[in-house]
Design a protein around this motif. Structure first.
Motif, PDB file in Angstrom:
ATOM      1  N   ASP A  53       2.333   6.105  -7.468  1.00 11.31           N
ATOM      2  CA  ASP A  53       1.117   6.443  -8.070  1.00 11.31           C
ATOM      3  C   ASP A  53       1.236   8.116  -8.285  1.00 11.31           C
ATOM      4  N   SER A  54       2.184   8.871  -7.277  1.00 13.18           N
ATOM      5  CA  SER A  54       1.966  10.112  -7.598  1.00 13.18           C
ATOM      6  C   SER A  54       3.146  10.614  -8.593  1.00 13.18           C
ATOM      7  N   SER A  92       2.440   1.642  -3.485  1.00 13.28           N
ATOM      8  CA  SER A  92       1.389   1.963  -4.333  1.00 13.28           C
ATOM      9  C   SER A  92       1.292   3.582  -4.186  1.00 13.28           C
ATOM     10  N   ARG A  93       1.105   4.265  -2.883  1.00 15.07           N
ATOM     11  CA  ARG A  93       0.762   5.730  -2.848  1.00 15.07           C
ATOM     12  C   ARG A  93       2.049   6.376  -3.251  1.00 15.07           C
ATOM     13  N   GLU A  94       3.169   5.798  -2.961  1.00 14.80           N
ATOM     14  CA  GLU A  94       4.584   6.652  -3.343  1.00 14.80           C
ATOM     15  C   GLU A  94       4.773   6.605  -5.065  1.00 14.80           C
ATOM     16  N   GLU A 114       0.778  -1.434   0.017  1.00 13.40           N
ATOM     17  CA  GLU A 114      -0.017  -0.039   0.013  1.00 13.40           C
ATOM     18  C   GLU A 114       0.856   1.069   0.075  1.00 13.40           C
TER      19      GLU A 114
END
Length: 404
Positions: free
Chosen positions: A42-43, A38-40, A35
């Motif tokens: 996606d940006s 994914s956040r890292e 998770e």
């Protein structure tokens, strides 16, 4: 511009290396790490690439879950195989119960664990093993009707408490022992053999939400195996004990005699008196009144020996109408008194058959260890020789062994 491209390319290589590591050890992948990554990432991606990347991570997570489940199932099957193998080799209840705990602990948290047994109609529930934080507080008994165990026995349904926040807080409701913290997740599974309830098995964890549905199913299967193994062990024990018991009289038999005599003589400073006796009239009774009368005569001799035997003594039907009485620590005088009491008991209690009075007389021989022999066989031979002398003297008497 060229430097920015190099940075993105280096980061892409790092991602590929990380994904390669994940795939090489997929079961160890932490969902929180996925998770966060994914956040890292996606940006830094376009909307289209972000969707593709999310799908890739989703597939990695699904693969991780499938591999984890397959590994759990594999360990699950190995546990059941190991249990079957262990239970096939042992008839010791304590070993069966402890091994069940050890093997359950391999596939699920078992900070607390107990197995309870109940026989229909009993007023108590027996808990031979109750482990809390590694310590066995069993054996215990609780009144039937108390605690969650009774509820499972009554309903024959599994109870799965996922968190104690919304459940009764009384410790005696769930487990026994004295850990520093209470359990928060509990599974109680009925032990079933066919349609018969045999008890309850419970695994518990200090953590909340520690178990899944698969753990319930595992405990059900293990519970069935434990109940079957315990039933087999108890049957074996009954058969084993029966092998040392004379069927006609209910007293011990010749196998028990040899076992017990060897055990007595192995003790330090052992002292044992052996009283051997033989009916003087069994053949005549069988010939004139039938074998049912002969059986009654044998039973009467056994009753006489049970009546006279002290708390430390043991009576045996050795063979036919030959009997033994082992008297640990008895002096020769005490042994003679016991022999006299047996003969007097029989004299006062003749049999009645076809309006006839059948007198019961026995010949007796007595020998002592270590005074008359220094081995089990030697002691038996000495008593047998004394008995033979009683027969030669006219029967219905007692002879004390004397060498020469």
């Amino acid at each position: 511009m060229h430097e920015k491209h190099d940075v993105r390319e280096a980061y892409a290589r790092q991602l590929l290396e990380r994904y390669s590591q994940w795939l090489g050890n997929i079961e160890a992948v932490e969902l929180g790490e996925v998770e966060a990554l994914s956040r890292e990432v996606d940006s830094m991606l376009s909307e289209q690439d972000s969707v593709l990347h999310a799908e890739l991570l989703k597939q990695i997570v699904e693969l991780r879950n499938k591999v984890t489940e397959m590994m759990w199932i594999s360990e699950h099957m190995k546990i059941l195989h190991d249990l079957s193998h262990i239970f096939a080799k042992t008839f010791e209840e304590s070993e069966i119960l402890w091994k069940a705990f050890e093997l359950v602990s391999r596939v699920m948290r078992a900070d607390a664990f107990f197995i309870a047994f109940y026989d229909e109609g009993d007023s108590e529930i027996k808990i031979p093993i109750s482990i809390d934080n590694g310590v066995n507080y069993g054996p215990l008994t609780i009144p039937y009707g108390q605690a969650m165990v009774s509820k499972v026995i009554d309903t024959r349904e599994t109870i799965h408490i996922k968190t104690m926040k919304n459940e009764p807080s009384e410790p005696e409701m769930f487990r026994w022992g004295s850990p520093e913290m209470d359990t928060n997740t509990c599974i109680f599974v009925p032990l079933m053999l066919g349609n018969q309830i045999k008890g309850v098995v419970s695994a518990q964890s200090y953590r909340e939400f520690a178990y899944k549905k698969e753990h319930e199913e595992l405990l059900k299967i293990i519970g069935f195996q434990v109940a079957s193994a315990i039933e087999t062990a108890r049957l074996y024990e009954r058969m084993y004990q029966m092998s040392f018991q004379d069927e006609l009289t209910g007293i011990a038999n010749y196998r028990a005699f040899h076992r017990d005599l060897e055990k007595l003589l192995s003790e330090e400073n052992a002292s044992v008196s052996l009283i051997m006796l033989d009916s003087d009239s069994l053949k005549a009774v069988n010939d004139h009144f039938g074998h049912h009368a002969g059986d009654a005569l044998i039973k009467q001799i056994a009753e006489a020996m049970k009546e006279v035997a002290g708390p430390e003594d043991t009576a045996y039907r050795y063979a036919g109408d030959e009997f033994m009485l082992l008297c640990p620590g008895a002096s020769m005088e005490m042994a003679e008194e016991k022999a006299s009491a047996i003969r007097e008991y029989l004299r006062l209690r003749p049999l009645t058959q076809d309006d006839c009075c059948i007198l019961i007389a026995v010949s007796v021989g007595i020998a002592r260890y270590p005074q008359d022999a220094n081995t089990a066989d030697g002691l038996k031979r000495a008593a047998d020789e004394a008995l033979y002398r009683s027969k030669r003297k006219g029967k219905n008497c007692t002879t004390v062994y004397a060498a020469g």
